[in-house]
Design an enzyme around this catalytic site. Structure first.
Site, short mmCIF file in Angstrom:
data_model
loop_
_atom_site.label_atom_id
_atom_site.label_comp_id
_atom_site.label_asym_id
_atom_site.label_seq_id
_atom_site.Cartn_x
_atom_site.Cartn_y
_atom_site.Cartn_z
N GLU A 119 0.83 -1.20 0.00
CA GLU A 119 0.00 0.00 0.00
C GLU A 119 0.87 1.26 0.00
O GLU A 119 1.83 1.33 0.78
CB GLU A 119 -0.90 0.03 1.25
N LYS B 157 2.37 4.65 1.07
CA LYS B 157 2.42 5.29 2.39
C LYS B 157 2.12 6.79 2.20
O LYS B 157 2.98 7.55 1.77
CB LYS B 157 3.78 5.08 3.04
N ASP C 23 1.63 10.63 2.87
CA ASP C 23 2.28 11.59 3.75
C ASP C 23 1.24 12.58 4.26
O ASP C 23 1.03 13.66 3.69
CB ASP C 23 3.39 12.32 2.98
N TYR D 282 -7.33 2.58 5.66
CA TYR D 282 -6.46 1.43 5.40
C TYR D 282 -6.42 0.37 6.49
O TYR D 282 -5.87 -0.70 6.31
CB TYR D 282 -5.03 1.89 5.07
N LYS E 159 10.65 3.01 3.08
CA LYS E 159 10.77 4.44 2.76
C LYS E 159 11.55 4.65 1.46
O LYS E 159 12.51 3.92 1.18
CB LYS E 159 11.48 5.18 3.91
N CYS F 248 24.79 44.50 -4.19
CA CYS F 248 23.54 43.86 -4.59
C CYS F 248 23.45 43.80 -6.11
O CYS F 248 23.60 44.83 -6.78
CB CYS F 248 22.35 44.65 -4.03
N CYS G 102 20.37 46.30 -7.23
CA CYS G 102 20.35 47.76 -7.10
C CYS G 102 21.74 48.38 -6.93
O CYS G 102 21.86 49.60 -6.96
CB CYS G 102 19.47 48.17 -5.93
N CYS H 195 21.71 42.92 1.24
CA CYS H 195 21.69 44.19 0.52
C CYS H 195 21.24 45.29 1.46
O CYS H 195 20.29 45.12 2.24
CB CYS H 195 20.74 44.08 -0.66
N CYS I 187 15.44 48.96 -3.38
CA CYS I 187 15.99 47.80 -4.09
C CYS I 187 14.85 47.09 -4.82
O CYS I 187 13.89 46.65 -4.19
CB CYS I 187 16.66 46.84 -3.12
#
Length: 692
Positions: free
Chosen positions: A121, A123, A125, A232, A320, A414, A417, A432, A438
């Site tokens: 089956e 698994k 999450d 299940y 897993k 940066c 900018c 930055c 910016c």
């Protein structure tokens, strides 16, 4: 890390203590707060290491060993339901070799060499649930909790359309169905998109979204989320009407429960292995997240003969998926600028299929990580994608490095900018200093400016701000206050050679909605000093710090004059503001473009002088409080502001001087530290009752 065989008893004892503490924190974060503290791979590594050490040193097994526990205790703000039959977890395996070993162990226990049928089956999450039915009617729902006691989520489960509320046909008088609540990938993306447009915090992955949605004190919120279930197994049952796992699934479908279409009855070891391989191949195309496959002995009679170990069944195991890896080439390293100005290096990769997903980018974390792994443009690298983790570079294959490659030089300005990008002492991130002007930070800065704790302008959510920014309608906070004037035309546009905006003609808008927006903007032309300071988006300055600054300076004029003159003595004398924070504040005012923006804002709005309305007679006056986790009835910023208005000191860290820790839904290390120091932990509801 030493091999287990080389550990001394003292080293083993110390490591077992460390693992128990880490996994306890991880369990609370995952099961109670829906905010994983460790990745699945990190958690599994600790679990395996713990089992290996305990196998070599059985005398050192701790009372709080992870091998003796399932899940975590229930949250205090939910009712408790004691499971009549424990909701146990499964043992884990990670390879075909371990799968073969598991099947052989089952055969040895049953003293047979014959093939045994297994149900394979997917698994899911998600979040485990138990639904109790009496005479076919749904009467009670619970989470797994610590395996013995779960949280009462009856009303929340009722809102899930795929859970049948009344069963038909022949049904046991008492029937407890167990399964997994999940959120589909499509619903997850839609929910996060909605939250982004509303300026709310998004979920990290579908599992967190499902768990956070199901474990709401207000079932109405759960009802708004599209949750689904797969059933299940069973718990308590007055009469078992099935002899195999496969037959049980037939009964589930007859009663109206959703059963995973990829469940497969396997009669041989080869069929089991093929089933796992096939699931891995289709994993990315499934509409929901999975993290492996579960194998169960099909015969219930054999399950009963096999029985249980301490906390896991002998007749079932979870296989897993491994962390997914692939080899590809780095075509470029570019720098992304985040909303706080953080410069994050990203590798542009030669696109590669990793576990069914095309990966073309990977995070490089920070400049130290690039140096440590010596990552260069043109390198061949091993990349890894584990679960929902952003792909990352695991290792450089230096034998394949092209001749003449050069070390990557991290920019000190940066890339968006041109402002200085500075790295504070003891920090891994370079930032930055461009602030409000910016471009990379502009959208997030504007969203922050109009957020609830700042100017709180209704009608300017994330989606509208993004649209207006990309069309050049709002490019800085100043533009918000000229919207009404620019919308109507007149002499202003004759002078600027610009056309009126006519927002009322935009798709989805109208005269009334535009009027409401202008009304909301004009209502905020007068703002309190703490809100204005917070709205500027100065690094490290949250609502609590903004209030402290306002309280000590009284007016924005005095505060700005001192910051421009770099007079920080008064600033660092404020309890709660250290040298690093003072430096960030002064540097913000040292940037000419920030000052220009502030002066333009002050021409449009009035910043009120601070009036101290603190209630020093409140129960928390003079107390030090720490907020941790996600609050449900107010934002963290609102809670801090409320505590400050009642005379409390709000701290960002837990110490011996802390009086209360107010724990929200995703509390982590601060809650654990409070328990260590025996500091009083209270829920959000208890905090509200205390200050009522």
């Amino acid at each position: 890390m030493k091999n287990v065989e080389n550990l001394t008893p003292e080293e083993a004892e110390e490591e077992l203590k460390y693992i128990a503490g880490e996994m306890a924190k991880a369990d609370i974060a995952y099961y109670q707060n829906d905010a994983p503290y460790l990745t699945d791979a990190e958690y599994d590594r600790l679990k395996i290491r713990n089992a290996q050490i305990e196998a070599r040193f059985p005398a050192l097994i701790r009372p709080d060993s992870p091998s003796k526990k399932v899940g975590a205790p229930v949250r205090s703000d939910f009712g408790k339901i004691r499971h009549r039959f424990p909701m146990l977890s499964l043992g884990d395996i990670f390879s075909i070799t371990e799968l073969d070993d598991f099947i052989m162990s089952v055969k040895r226990f049953l003293n047979t060499s014959e093939d045994i049928a297994f149900m394979a089956e997917p698994k899911i999450d998600g979040l485990s649930f138990a639904a109790r039915y009496e005479n076919g009617r749904f009467v009670q729902g619970a989470t797994r909790g610590d395996g013995t006691t779960g949280e009462d989520i009856t009303e929340n489960l009722k809102t899930i359309r795929s859970l049948p509320k009344q069963l038909t046909g022949k049904v046991p008088e008492i029937l407890e169905i167990r399964g997994e609540v999940y959120m589909s990938k499509a619903d997850f993306f839609a929910l996060n998109q909605k939250y982004e447009s509303e300026g709310k915090k998004t979920f990290a992955n579908p599992r967190n979204a499902a768990a956070g949605s199901l474990r709401q004190l207000d079932a109405g919120i759960t009802a708004e989320r599209n949750l689904s279930i797969f059933a299940y197994t069973w718990g308590e049952v007055s009469e078992r009407m099935w002899d195999t796992q496969a037959d049980f699934f037939n009964h589930l479908q007859a009663w109206g429960f959703p059963v995973n279409p990829n469940n497969k009855l396997c009669l041989t070891t080869k069929e089991i292995e093929d089933s796992f391989t096939r699931l891995g191949e289709i994993r990315a195309s499934l509409p929901y997240d999975i993290d492996g496959m579960v194998y169960k002995v099909n015969s219930i009679a054999l399950q009963e003969r096999l029985g249980f170990l301490t906390r896991t069944p002998r007749w079932a195991i979870a296989h897993k998926f491994p962390a997914e890896q692939a080899v590809t080439k780095i075509n470029n390293i570019r720098i992304q600028v985040g909303r706080t100005g953080a410069l994050t290096p990203v590798a542009d990769l030669e696109p590669i299929n990793v576990g069914g997903v095309i990966v073309s980018h990977a995070t490089l974390h920070n400049e130290d990580e690039i140096k440590r792994k010596d990552i260069r443009v043109g390198d061949s690298v091993i990349i890894q994608r584990a679960g929902d983790v952003i792909p990352q570079v695991v290792e450089v294959i230096k034998e394949k490095r092209p001749a003449g490659s050069k070390e990557f030089e991290f920019p000190h300005t940066c890339p968006q900018c041109g402002a200085h990008a500075i790295r504070e002492e003891d920090e891994a991130i370079r930032r930055c200093t461009g602030g409000l002007t910016c471009p990379a930070q502009a959208i997030e800065r504007i969203i922050h400016f109009v957020s609830r704790e700042a100017f709180d302008i209704e009608g300017l959510g994330r989606k509208i701000v993004e649209e207006f920014y990309h069309e050049g309608i709002i490019t800085s906070p100043v533009d918000i206050f000229s919207l009404e004037q620019r919308n109507g035309g007149g002499d202003l546009f004759a002078h600027q050679n610009s056309a009126p905006l006519h927002l009322e003609m935009r798709n989805g808008w109208g005269k009334k909605s535009v009027e409401n927006l202008f009304k909301a903007i004009n209502a905020k032309r007068q703002i309190s000093l703490p809100r204005f300071i917070y709205a500027l988006g100065i690094r490290q300055v949250g609502t609590a710090t903004a209030r402290l600054i306002a309280k000590n300076y009284g007016s924005f004029k005095h505060f700005m004059e001192d910051m421009i003159a770099k007079e920080t003595l008064k600033l660092v004398e404020i309890d709660g503001i250290g040298g690093a924070m003072a430096k960030d504040i002064v540097e913000f005012f040292a940037e000419e473009h920030n000052l220009k923006t502030i002066h333009k804002l002050l021409a449009e709005i009035t910043v009120e002088d601070f009036i101290d309305n603190t209630d020093y007679s409140s129960p928390i006056a003079g107390k030090t409080v720490v907020f941790t986790g996600t609050l449900e009835k107010m934002t963290r910023s609102e809670a801090k502001a409320k505590a400050l208005s009642l005379g409390a000191k709000v701290s960002g860290s837990v110490s011996q001087n802390t009086d209360y820790v107010i724990m929200g839904a995703d509390a982590g290390s601060k809650a654990a530290k409070a328990k260590e120091l025996n500091i009083k932990i209270i829920t959000e509801d208890e905090f509200l009752e205390l200050i009522k």
